[in-house]
Write a protein that holds these residues in place. Structure first.
Motif, PDB file in Angstrom:
ATOM      1  N   VAL A  45       0.837  -1.203   0.000  1.00 16.35           N
ATOM      2  CA  VAL A  45       0.000   0.000   0.000  1.00 16.35           C
ATOM      3  C   VAL A  45       0.868   1.248   0.000  1.00 16.35           C
ATOM      4  O   VAL A  45       0.633   2.209  -0.747  1.00 16.35           O
ATOM      5  N   ARG A  46       1.889   1.242   0.824  1.00 16.90           N
ATOM      6  CA  ARG A  46       2.757   2.416   0.939  1.00 16.90           C
ATOM      7  C   ARG A  46       3.530   2.679  -0.350  1.00 16.90           C
ATOM      8  O   ARG A  46       3.658   3.828  -0.799  1.00 16.90           O
ATOM      9  N   SER A  47       4.058   1.612  -0.966  1.00 16.42           N
ATOM     10  CA  SER A  47       4.851   1.803  -2.180  1.00 16.42           C
ATOM     11  C   SER A  47       3.997   2.299  -3.340  1.00 16.42           C
ATOM     12  O   SER A  47       4.469   3.072  -4.184  1.00 16.42           O
ATOM     13  N   LEU A  48       2.726   1.881  -3.406  1.00 17.20           N
ATOM     14  CA  LEU A  48       1.871   2.253  -4.526  1.00 17.20           C
ATOM     15  C   LEU A  48       1.142   3.574  -4.321  1.00 17.20           C
ATOM     16  O   LEU A  48       0.816   4.262  -5.288  1.00 17.20           O
ATOM     17  N   THR A  49       0.882   3.929  -3.063  1.00 18.99           N
ATOM     18  CA  THR A  49       0.094   5.135  -2.794  1.00 18.99           C
ATOM     19  C   THR A  49       0.883   6.256  -2.137  1.00 18.99           C
ATOM     20  O   THR A  49       0.475   7.405  -2.180  1.00 18.99           O
ATOM     21  N   GLY A  50       1.996   5.917  -1.485  1.00 23.15           N
ATOM     22  CA  GLY A  50       2.753   6.921  -0.742  1.00 23.15           C
ATOM     23  C   GLY A  50       2.230   7.161   0.656  1.00 23.15           C
ATOM     24  O   GLY A  50       2.764   8.008   1.376  1.00 23.15           O
ATOM     25  N   ALA A  51       1.186   6.429   1.077  1.00 27.18           N
ATOM     26  CA  ALA A  51       0.624   6.612   2.420  1.00 27.18           C
ATOM     27  C   ALA A  51       1.653   6.233   3.470  1.00 27.18           C
ATOM     28  O   ALA A  51       2.198   5.141   3.454  1.00 27.18           O
ATOM     29  N   GLY A  52       1.924   7.177   4.373  1.00 30.45           N
ATOM     30  CA  GLY A  52       2.882   6.919   5.440  1.00 30.45           C
ATOM     31  C   GLY A  52       4.327   7.019   5.024  1.00 30.45           C
ATOM     32  O   GLY A  52       5.216   6.593   5.757  1.00 30.45           O
TER      33      GLY A  52
END
Length: 527
Positions: free
Chosen positions: A513-520
């Motif tokens: 999720v983080r790698s694809l969206t940048g969240a966090g």
């Protein structure tokens, strides 16, 4: 070979060093935190970082090595340019954005995100140091050859002193400026290098009436090999082994850039993943234009300077671009172009040094030895000490590598990066099942196979152009190991994963999720 007035060369040289040192000191003022040393406070735009990436990437190999390779080998020399440029498509499409979203300071932050920290960080740090060392060899060899040409220094002792001075200046840039100061040096250097190469390119084309065909005809007429320089395989077509060597070189060049630690670290200097992508698009444009320039410069040097004169000059093939500058504009243009080339070397070695220092301090000292509990101040102190050690080691290595073609030496660093780093990076980002054992086996498998094959290759012993020509322990026939070592890296990562079951599905989901969206993405990477 007459290279003009050494005092003029030294004066231009010193002026550049003085200006860049002033810039480094000014941009480094104010409060300093760990992030300022590692990524410059993420204060650079995509355009600025793209120019800096071009400055980092357009090393002595690009300016000195490729121009020399084109002058001596024609079409085959241009293959370096093609490989170096295409490599950026791999970085843009597969690595830049997810790496920026997932990491904090170093490549090991990404590789260890969902793994056991200590073994993965240790392996990643060792790989980073190995790639940085081989890349530093190329830059130091370029420095020795360049200043030998500038000052007419023929003896080995004089060139060794030059390499030592480059190492000392590199240490000063890193200690004083950190990543912020280093980035601005790379921006200045990139602009000067591209403008300088562009001016020389236009000058050569004007002499040929703006006709590329005329340039190629004159180059082939003046070259000892005649029209063969316009055809592929002049350098690599002598035997089946040399043809396989070309394939191996192509694999290293195309896959290596996406695994170079000092390039990957640049993605952390921008505030968002969008700016990371923008950085790469700017870099591709600038680097592509420059590599077109090297084609003109190489063929121009072949007939304006002459292959025999280039090979007889201090620095050998690496002297093609400076010698062409002297032929075109005399002492002043030579001094300017040589100062730009020297700036190229200084900027790149500073970037490499800060990457190696950050990897040891952040990944080994804090992540492994202190279990992530060291204070940021202490970590930065360790990084500064490491920078000094790396500088001293690179000086010794540069003395041993002096005289080798710098583009070829860089290809060895690319081979190690493609073998040890890229498989683990791609598996970590895109394979859900990838495990700690797979990551460690991938890094060590690719690294050790590449190093062993290099040691027992004609690069080190067994040939007249080897680092140690008096010895002969070579049994691996290829000059570049990537054809064998890159598949070993991918295979070792797969084998280590399928024979283990320690994958953390929750951490894997978070990383995806983080790698694809940048969240966090701004949150500190856990230890």
């Amino acid at each position: 070979m007459d290279v003009g007035n050494p005092w003029v060369n030294i004066a231009i040289f010193g002026a550049f060093v003085a200006v860049t040192l002033v810039v480094v000191v000014r941009v480094s003022r104010g409060p300093r935190q760990a992030g300022d040393f590692y990524h410059g406070g993420r204060a650079f735009t995509g355009r600025q970082n793209g120019i800096a990436i071009a400055g980092d990437y357009l090393s002595a190999a690009s300016f000195l090595g490729i121009a020399g390779a084109v002058a001596v080998y024609g079409y085959d020399g241009l293959l370096y340019s093609i490989g170096f440029l295409v490599a950026w498509l791999v970085a843009l499409l597969l690595v830049a954005e997810p790496l920026r979203n997932t990491g904090k300071y170093t490549m090991a932050d990404v590789l260890s995100f969902r793994m056991r920290q200590r073994p993965v960080r240790t392996a990643a740090a060792i790989s980073t140091l190995a790639v940085s060392f081989f890349y530093l060899l190329a830059q130091m060899a370029g420095a020795g050859g360049l200043v030998a040409l500038l000052l007419g220094v023929q003896d080995q002792l004089g060139q060794s002193l030059v390499i030592a001075v480059v190492g000392a200046l590199m240490i000063v840039y890193v200690l004083v400026g950190g990543m912020k100061g280093t980035t601005w040096v790379q921006i200045i250097k990139a602009v000067l290098l591209i403008v300088g190469a562009g001016v020389m390119t236009v000058w050569v084309l004007v002499l040929d009436g703006g006709n590329l065909s005329t340039l190629l005809e004159r180059a082939s007429a003046a070259h000892p090999e005649g029209d063969r320089i316009l055809e592929p395989m002049l350098q690599y077509g002598a035997s089946d082994a040399s043809k396989l060597g070309f394939v191996s070189l192509a694999i290293a060049l195309v896959l290596g850039a996406a695994g170079l630690p000092h390039v990957l670290m640049r993605f952390y200097t921008v505030p968002t993943a969008r700016e990371a992508r923008r950085s790469v698009t700017w870099a591709i444009g600038l680097i592509g234009a420059f590599y077109l320039f090297t084609l003109i410069l190489g063929f121009g040097a072949a007939y304006l300077v002459g292959v025999d004169a280039i090979l007889a000059a201090p620095g050998g093939a690496n002297s093609a671009a400076p010698a062409l500058a002297y032929e075109l504009g005399g002492t002043l243009l030579l001094g300017i172009i040589a100062a730009v080339a020297f700036a190229t070397i200084l900027a790149v070695v500073a970037g490499l040094t800060i990457t190696a220092a950050a990897s040891f301090a952040h990944d080994v000292y804090n992540g492994v030895l202190k279990d992530g509990k060291a204070s940021p101040e202490k970590e930065v102190r360790v990084a500064r000490t490491t920078a000094v050690v790396v500088g001293l080691v690179s000086i010794v290595g540069g003395v041993l590598a002096n005289g080798q073609n710098v583009a070829f030496l860089v290809s060895l660093a690319f081979a190690i990066a493609a073998s040890a780093n890229l498989p683990s990076i791609l598996y970590s980002l895109y394979w859900r099942r990838f495990s700690t054992r797979g990551s460690v086996w991938s890094i060590y498998g690719g690294l050790l196979s590449a190093l062993v094959l290099i040691v027992f290759s004609p690069v080190v012993t067994g040939s007249e152009t080897a680092m140690f020509p008096g010895a002969d322990i070579a049994w691996f026939p290829l000059a570049n190991p990537a054809l064998v070592s890159v598949p070993i890296g991918f295979l070792a990562g797969w084998l280590g994963t399928v024979t283990s079951s320690d994958a953390d599905r929750l951490k894997q989901a978070e990383m995806e999720v983080r790698s694809l969206t940048g969240a966090g993405a701004e949150r500190a990477t856990p230890h």
